[in-house]
Write a protein that holds these residues in place. Sequence first.
Motif, PDB file in Angstrom:
ATOM      1  N   SER A 161       0.818  -1.218   0.000  1.00 31.30           N
ATOM      2  CA  SER A 161       0.000   0.000   0.000  1.00 31.30           C
ATOM      3  C   SER A 161       0.850   1.266   0.000  1.00 31.30           C
ATOM      4  N   VAL A 162       1.877   1.272  -0.850  1.00 29.77           N
ATOM      5  CA  VAL A 162       2.782   2.426  -0.948  1.00 29.77           C
ATOM      6  C   VAL A 162       2.034   3.734  -1.220  1.00 29.77           C
ATOM      7  N   PRO A 163       1.004   3.757  -2.091  1.00 28.68           N
ATOM      8  CA  PRO A 163       0.321   5.026  -2.334  1.00 28.68           C
ATOM      9  C   PRO A 163      -0.246   5.677  -1.081  1.00 28.68           C
ATOM     10  N   TYR A 164      -0.667   4.873  -0.114  1.00 29.64           N
ATOM     11  CA  TYR A 164      -1.214   5.452   1.119  1.00 29.64           C
ATOM     12  C   TYR A 164      -0.114   6.094   1.958  1.00 29.64           C
ATOM     13  N   ILE A 165       1.084   5.515   1.919  1.00 32.36           N
ATOM     14  CA  ILE A 165       2.217   6.137   2.606  1.00 32.36           C
ATOM     15  C   ILE A 165       2.582   7.442   1.901  1.00 32.36           C
ATOM     16  N   ASN A 166       2.598   7.405   0.572  1.00 36.59           N
ATOM     17  CA  ASN A 166       2.893   8.623  -0.195  1.00 36.59           C
ATOM     18  C   ASN A 166       1.820   9.689   0.016  1.00 36.59           C
ATOM     19  N   MET A 167       0.553   9.261   0.145  1.00 37.27           N
ATOM     20  CA  MET A 167      -0.516  10.209   0.437  1.00 37.27           C
ATOM     21  C   MET A 167      -0.226  10.957   1.738  1.00 37.27           C
ATOM     22  N   THR A 168       0.139  10.202   2.775  1.00 38.82           N
ATOM     23  CA  THR A 168       0.445  10.819   4.062  1.00 38.82           C
ATOM     24  C   THR A 168       1.610  11.789   3.928  1.00 38.82           C
ATOM     25  N   LEU A 169       2.647  11.365   3.221  1.00 37.98           N
ATOM     26  CA  LEU A 169       3.818  12.213   3.035  1.00 37.98           C
ATOM     27  C   LEU A 169       3.451  13.496   2.283  1.00 37.98           C
ATOM     28  N   ASN A 170       2.634  13.377   1.244  1.00 37.22           N
ATOM     29  CA  ASN A 170       2.227  14.550   0.473  1.00 37.22           C
ATOM     30  C   ASN A 170       1.362  15.506   1.289  1.00 37.22           C
ATOM     31  N   LEU A 171       0.472  14.965   2.114  1.00 35.65           N
ATOM     32  CA  LEU A 171      -0.363  15.817   2.957  1.00 35.65           C
ATOM     33  C   LEU A 171       0.477  16.529   4.018  1.00 35.65           C
ATOM     34  N   LEU A 172       1.487  15.840   4.550  1.00 34.12           N
ATOM     35  CA  LEU A 172       2.414  16.492   5.482  1.00 34.12           C
ATOM     36  C   LEU A 172       3.097  17.681   4.800  1.00 34.12           C
ATOM     37  N   LYS A 173       3.532  17.455   3.576  1.00 34.00           N
ATOM     38  CA  LYS A 173       4.195  18.538   2.831  1.00 34.00           C
ATOM     39  C   LYS A 173       3.224  19.677   2.543  1.00 34.00           C
ATOM     40  N   ASP A 174       1.951  19.346   2.267  1.00 32.30           N
ATOM     41  CA  ASP A 174       0.949  20.377   1.986  1.00 32.30           C
ATOM     42  C   ASP A 174       0.760  21.336   3.163  1.00 32.30           C
ATOM     43  N   VAL A 175       0.923  20.817   4.385  1.00 35.38           N
ATOM     44  CA  VAL A 175       0.739  21.690   5.554  1.00 35.38           C
ATOM     45  C   VAL A 175       2.047  22.295   6.045  1.00 35.38           C
ATOM     46  N   GLY A 176       3.170  21.952   5.374  1.00 33.37           N
ATOM     47  CA  GLY A 176       4.443  22.582   5.709  1.00 33.37           C
ATOM     48  C   GLY A 176       5.425  21.731   6.481  1.00 33.37           C
ATOM     49  N   ILE A 177       5.214  20.413   6.469  1.00 36.18           N
ATOM     50  CA  ILE A 177       6.100  19.488   7.188  1.00 36.18           C
ATOM     51  C   ILE A 177       6.996  18.767   6.190  1.00 36.18           C
ATOM     52  N   SER A 178       8.295  18.718   6.484  1.00 33.44           N
ATOM     53  CA  SER A 178       9.263  18.089   5.582  1.00 33.44           C
ATOM     54  C   SER A 178       9.426  16.617   5.904  1.00 33.44           C
ATOM     55  N   GLY A 179       9.536  15.816   4.841  1.00 28.26           N
ATOM     56  CA  GLY A 179       9.753  14.391   5.043  1.00 28.26           C
ATOM     57  C   GLY A 179      10.218  13.725   3.771  1.00 28.26           C
ATOM     58  N   THR A 180      10.833  12.544   3.913  1.00 27.60           N
ATOM     59  CA  THR A 180      11.297  11.769   2.762  1.00 27.60           C
ATOM     60  C   THR A 180      10.926  10.303   2.956  1.00 27.60           C
ATOM     61  N   PHE A 181      10.800   9.599   1.843  1.00 29.81           N
ATOM     62  CA  PHE A 181      10.550   8.151   1.840  1.00 29.81           C
ATOM     63  C   PHE A 181      11.488   7.569   0.804  1.00 29.81           C
ATOM     64  N   GLU A 182      12.616   7.053   1.268  1.00 33.85           N
ATOM     65  CA  GLU A 182      13.647   6.533   0.376  1.00 33.85           C
ATOM     66  C   GLU A 182      13.977   5.098   0.762  1.00 33.85           C
ATOM     67  N   GLU A 183      13.903   4.214  -0.253  1.00 36.31           N
ATOM     68  CA  GLU A 183      14.048   2.785  -0.023  1.00 36.31           C
ATOM     69  C   GLU A 183      13.059   2.385   1.079  1.00 36.31           C
ATOM     70  N   ASN A 184      13.506   1.862   2.193  1.00 36.37           N
ATOM     71  CA  ASN A 184      12.573   1.446   3.243  1.00 36.37           C
ATOM     72  C   ASN A 184      12.649   2.343   4.476  1.00 36.37           C
ATOM     73  N   VAL A 185      13.101   3.578   4.299  1.00 32.89           N
ATOM     74  CA  VAL A 185      13.241   4.486   5.440  1.00 32.89           C
ATOM     75  C   VAL A 185      12.431   5.761   5.207  1.00 32.89           C
ATOM     76  N   ILE A 186      11.573   6.055   6.168  1.00 40.30           N
ATOM     77  CA  ILE A 186      10.790   7.294   6.158  1.00 40.30           C
ATOM     78  C   ILE A 186      11.368   8.220   7.220  1.00 40.30           C
ATOM     79  N   THR A 187      11.711   9.433   6.818  1.00 35.10           N
ATOM     80  CA  THR A 187      12.247  10.417   7.755  1.00 35.10           C
ATOM     81  C   THR A 187      11.343  11.637   7.763  1.00 35.10           C
ATOM     82  N   ILE A 188      10.820  11.978   8.929  1.00 26.90           N
ATOM     83  CA  ILE A 188       9.973  13.158   9.088  1.00 26.90           C
ATOM     84  C   ILE A 188      10.698  14.146  10.004  1.00 26.90           C
ATOM     85  N   GLN A 189      10.902  15.349   9.502  1.00 25.48           N
ATOM     86  CA  GLN A 189      11.597  16.380  10.275  1.00 25.48           C
ATOM     87  C   GLN A 189      10.662  16.978  11.329  1.00 25.48           C
ATOM     88  N   PRO A 190      11.214  17.379  12.480  1.00 25.19           N
ATOM     89  CA  PRO A 190      10.373  18.011  13.500  1.00 25.19           C
ATOM     90  C   PRO A 190       9.887  19.378  13.048  1.00 25.19           C
TER      91      PRO A 190
END
Length: 407
Positions: A172-201
Amino acid sequence: MNLKLPSISKIDNTTLQITGSKSETNRLLILRALYPNITIENVSNSDDSVLMQKALNSNETIVDIHHAGTAMRFLTAYFAVKEGRETVLTGSKRMQERPIKILVEALRQLGCEITYEKEEGYPPIRIIGKKPNTNKVKLQANVSSQYISALMLIAASLPDGLIITLEGKVTSVPYINMTLNLLKDVGISGTFEENVITIQPNLQALSKNVIVESDWSSASYFYSIAALSDNADITIGSFKEESYQGDSSLIEIYKHLGIQTTFKNHTITLKNTKSTTCKLPEVLDLSNSPDIAQTIVVTCFGLGIGCYLTGLHTLKIKETDRLEALKTEIEKMGGQVVITQDTLRLMPANSIKKDISIATYNDHRMAMAFAPLALRTSLYVEDANVVSKSYPDFWADLNRLGIQTTS
């Protein structure tokens, strides 16, 4: 409420407005609870989103989210980091049969305090809100993406953000990407590379306005109606060509079933072109969009063609075991289905029985997936109000298309 759907030969083409995506809405509601200056438009009117809002506004110790699986996962993480708050999170009988252990274990890795009130690994759970003592967590990747999204949504509110390492094949990768994109929409930085998701404070106030796209899962039922009706020309809104929702894969999948999708002014128009022999690929992998599996299977059954779907393992822990439920109900109507833990094979059917009563198993998608078969036969849908979980206006919209239901 049980409904009768009489058999009809054609539909009335019209324009429909589908409520906002439940998946997007519930993610944004959590973010708004963490960052109150965020505003949301086109909020879903689904039961799940109403229950989510009620839970987030509650000061009670016991929070009951009934059948709302997304709310259970997201609120577990939210309350776990709500310092000083004690919450008992519970739900319906079925919800108490749906696993939560993987998410609980992940939160415990962060130092959160969660205990089980009844059976180990299942709700209800007692949560003592605490500040995490680490910003690193590992969990299995081949389970519900909602566990992963739950962690992502709280991540930026933590002092050091969060690094999530996923072990195994990610589903269900699209749902993870959805969350990441919505975080970015509100101004939160994050990455999803290989099997590691990093969300900045991000501990600052965020002031953003976000418009929720309408729900592609709900749109799937009109793709099914279009495929089963020779005269279909249905317009529905509001949608984006660059969607965050994995279920927008409907566009490509239903091309194989003769449906052309046209975007214009944030609407989509579905037209049955009759220009193709209806046949899906030999193997259709739905691991990125399992919520449309029921719709596709029933469409194929109505068209008299077979299909073989894979990537369905998460369907066994939904509102019901959707694979068993599909097999049972389609075979009642004269079809033949073979299932495993993560696959479903439908055999081509020469005929469909009429006036069969479809059980819905407290599952909104069972009711909505079978309704388009009114274009092939008369049928009954049991507990039809279950659709309010994600799409309260569903039966009214079917009536506007000429599928007149009677109780």
